[in-house]
Write a protein that holds these residues in place. Sequence first.
Motif, short mmCIF file in Angstrom:
data_model
loop_
_atom_site.label_atom_id
_atom_site.label_comp_id
_atom_site.label_asym_id
_atom_site.label_seq_id
_atom_site.Cartn_x
_atom_site.Cartn_y
_atom_site.Cartn_z
N LEU A 1 0.80 -1.22 0.00
CA LEU A 1 0.00 0.00 0.00
C LEU A 1 0.84 1.27 0.00
CD1 LEU A 1 -3.07 -0.45 2.36
CD2 LEU A 1 -3.04 0.00 -0.08
N SER A 2 1.83 1.33 0.86
CA SER A 2 2.62 2.55 0.99
C SER A 2 3.25 2.93 -0.34
CB SER A 2 3.70 2.36 2.06
OG SER A 2 4.46 3.54 2.21
N THR A 3 3.80 1.92 -1.03
CA THR A 3 4.43 2.19 -2.32
C THR A 3 3.40 2.55 -3.38
OG1 THR A 3 6.25 0.67 -1.85
CG2 THR A 3 5.83 1.17 -4.16
N ASP A 4 2.32 1.79 -3.43
CA ASP A 4 1.32 1.99 -4.49
C ASP A 4 0.61 3.33 -4.38
OD1 ASP A 4 1.93 -0.49 -5.45
OD2 ASP A 4 0.26 -1.51 -4.48
N ILE A 5 0.30 3.72 -3.15
CA ILE A 5 -0.54 4.91 -2.96
C ILE A 5 0.29 6.18 -2.80
CG2 ILE A 5 -2.21 6.00 -1.42
CD1 ILE A 5 -3.29 3.25 -0.80
N PHE A 6 1.44 6.09 -2.16
CA PHE A 6 2.19 7.29 -1.83
C PHE A 6 3.46 7.45 -2.68
CE2 PHE A 6 0.19 5.71 2.14
CZ PHE A 6 -0.81 6.65 2.20
N THR A 7 4.32 6.46 -2.63
CA THR A 7 5.62 6.60 -3.28
C THR A 7 5.50 6.68 -4.79
OG1 THR A 7 6.54 5.25 -1.50
CG2 THR A 7 7.93 5.63 -3.43
N ARG A 8 4.76 5.75 -5.39
CA ARG A 8 4.76 5.66 -6.84
C ARG A 8 4.16 6.88 -7.54
NH1 ARG A 8 1.45 1.90 -10.74
NH2 ARG A 8 2.17 2.85 -12.64
N PRO A 9 2.99 7.38 -7.11
CA PRO A 9 2.46 8.57 -7.80
C PRO A 9 3.44 9.75 -7.78
CG PRO A 9 0.77 7.59 -6.44
CD PRO A 9 2.04 6.89 -6.10
N HIS B 1 -6.39 8.33 -8.27
CA HIS B 1 -6.48 7.18 -9.17
C HIS B 1 -5.75 5.99 -8.56
CE1 HIS B 1 -7.05 5.04 -12.83
NE2 HIS B 1 -5.77 5.02 -13.15
N ALA B 2 -4.54 6.23 -8.07
CA ALA B 2 -3.75 5.15 -7.47
C ALA B 2 -4.43 4.62 -6.20
CB ALA B 2 -2.34 5.64 -7.15
N THR B 3 -4.96 5.54 -5.41
CA THR B 3 -5.57 5.14 -4.15
C THR B 3 -6.88 4.38 -4.38
OG1 THR B 3 -4.67 7.18 -3.21
CG2 THR B 3 -6.23 5.98 -1.87
N CYS C 1 -7.22 7.80 5.73
CA CYS C 1 -8.40 7.40 4.97
C CYS C 1 -8.26 5.94 4.51
CB CYS C 1 -8.56 8.32 3.76
SG CYS C 1 -9.95 7.93 2.70
N VAL C 2 -7.06 5.58 4.04
CA VAL C 2 -6.82 4.21 3.57
C VAL C 2 -6.99 3.21 4.70
CG1 VAL C 2 -5.08 2.63 2.66
CG2 VAL C 2 -5.32 4.93 1.69
N TRP C 3 -6.41 3.54 5.83
CA TRP C 3 -6.49 2.59 6.95
C TRP C 3 -7.85 2.57 7.61
CZ3 TRP C 3 -3.55 -1.41 7.51
CH2 TRP C 3 -2.38 -1.43 6.76
#
Length: 815
Positions: free
Chosen positions: A509-517, A601-603, A734-736
């Motif tokens: 999650l951390s990579t997909d939602i925060f780091t990558r975008p 979009h990623a989230t 929000c994610v958690w």
Amino acid sequence: MTETAHQTPDLKELFRDSATYWQRQTKEINAIADDIEQTLSDQLDTARRESLTRKREILGDAVQTLLERVKSPELVLATTGTTSSGKSTLANFLIGDSLLPSAVQEMSAGLVKVRHHDNRHTLKIAPTRGATWATGEWDNLSANDIRQRLENTMEAFREVEKEDSSIEPVQFEIDWPIRLASEKLRFGLPEGTQITILDLPGLKAINDERNGPVIRKNISQALCLVAYNAEETDDKKQKELLNQVINQVTSWRKTSDVLGRMLFLLNRIDAFSRNDSDPNASLAKFRSYVTKQLREGLLKELPEEQTTINEIEPAAISSLPALWAVEANLAQSEPKKQQDCLESIEANFSTIFPKGYWKSYPRDFEDLTDDLRRHLIDDTLRYSFANEFEQRLGKHIAVNLPEIALAGPISTVANAANDFLTALDQTLDAYTTRTEDEAENAKKRLAKIEDSLIRETENIITNLEKLKKCAIDNSENSGVDIIEDIGPVLNEIGNYIGKPQLLAPIRNLSTDIFTRPSNDLSDFVEAILQASSPAPSPLMIGAPTLAQFINAVEKLQASPYGKVWQEGGVFREGPEATMVQAALDEFSKQLSVILNFVVAHATNHSGERISIIFKECVSLFIAEIEKRTHDALKHDLQAFPGLSTIFDGEIVFPSFKSVPINFVPEIEEWNGVETREEKEVSYERSLWTLYLMRHKVEKIVKKDYDVKGISICGIGDLFSGFYKSNEYKPLEECVWDYITTLIEVFAKSTKTRIEKGIESYKLAIDQSIYAVEKKQEEEIKNFKLYKNRLCTLLNTTTYAPEWKQITMMESSDVI
């Protein structure tokens, strides 16, 4: 058209077997219901009688729906594609007529639905808010009439859209004879299959707020043909087109089955035959490249779908010559139309045929014999790869049609049957003669079962709630470097259900939602500042403000900051600082807009992945609860067979929605001291003038001045500082919160089902005690026999054919 080799009687047999099974099963259920109700004719209270009648009707309606679906299943083929991929031409090829416009601008909004009808030629344009074009229904139209109306309507729509971006998408419905409907035998389709073709907007347009919901709704039960423009030769453009495909595939995946129902297609492959000495080798190389890029891109987005992704192998076709060949074949009674189609093939696509092919044909196509016409049509379908494509399409249909047509109705019938059987079993318990001791013992058994079910459920909930604890423990951390302990928790949950890797989407999650975008945008900005032309990443595809964002970055590059963007620098108050500040303000504004799009979009994509995976976990959790409880209480459960159905039916989880964030770059006020050399002028008396006169004296001196301005770090540090800021905190929470909600929904739903199932049997037992008190000596015959029959029906494994195991006959011919 050349007969394909993959005759598939499997579909017909499967549909017939499904209907036969449930007709037989329903007949047996109704028979035992009749016996029970007849035996209890004088005993049943009004409420229970009405309840049984209602459940019998629900089962009957569900079976009728299934029989109707079996008798007339619907095959929906949805075509979409990258920019200039020829998706509408592909749809026309499937239809068998040039019905849809393809020579106009990209249809930026709207859905065209073409339903097969043997005789009707009808167009309906639905009324929509803001429409300035004609709406209504028109009958007895020609293909040209319909195509022209579609073009005119979309032109009008585009004009209105310039002034009103919130205008509703246009929706067209067409009744027309579809070619595939007359060739069902070739595709192994059951007789009575209804066929619908959906022509969707291009991939680049589908991600907007207007089209997205419409498209996702319509493809949920469709086989999607995703066309890729094989004519594009520019490397950057190829990369962007592939990213369009990857972005939309991941956006559409609302269940784990959708990806498997997509057939990828390289269209316009005639491009390889124009200036290539070995077009087949070039096509094979290009197909290999696209396959590799597509698989790698999708695996990056959906690693949990590795098995399905590794099976992706794009088909190939030149849809326009294939369409003309089909039209020529269907125009046997219209020689002029047939000749025009054949002449168009020769004039525009002669290179797809072998060298010297046309020497065997007369110069004037009017002299073509019927035999030569037939051969030319067949060869066009062969060399345009249309035959190969239709073989692939036939297999795709055979594998996926049962899931689309039958899975839902069969599930509905199964749930209705179990519900009715459980009600019958509880009716027997309610009217079985019991002493108070017998009733007490029965309740003790129920309590024992309930304790076991709740205990196993609590074990799972306890494991899941460790995820909540991870979020809480890290809630005070700044930034997004959280969930340090999540790995062991996920491993523990995965091991419990026997699939350690199933929860990978949560792990990343951390990579997909925060780091990558942030990385995607940072890399894109860096490339522009380096004066290169990057392709937007899959996450950026469809961003409505991408052009404005690029323009803002280019202005930043043109400002004084463009010379120091890697390390950063200071800019003194004045024109220089003003220019940098203005460029940075615009950059920040546009970055905030596109960042919200990309992160949302990623989230949302990750939220959907979590929901899908959580549903899969739930089925495994419940299977584990049932297994452990059954192993421990096999004898007790046999007394209450209806409890085997308490977990039937899907748990409905809410959708995820992200929260907005803002990019605020760090700009520090800069104060410093600047030493400047200045010319100092004085007037002095000196000896050589006898001190009688003063003369001018100039000398260079150094002076310190206080200066101010702004200090800005390099672009990498700008992104890094924002990434570590508190701006991401609400999104993280929000994610958690969403994961917490999923856990709570599962816990509440599971416990409620257990409590309701147990309580219904307790009420039946209480009623049986009341019956004993009123009529101590009455014995109801055959109850034991009924109970055994109900146990057998309730414990029978639900009929669920393995759709994906349908074996297809492979063609031995090489096309």
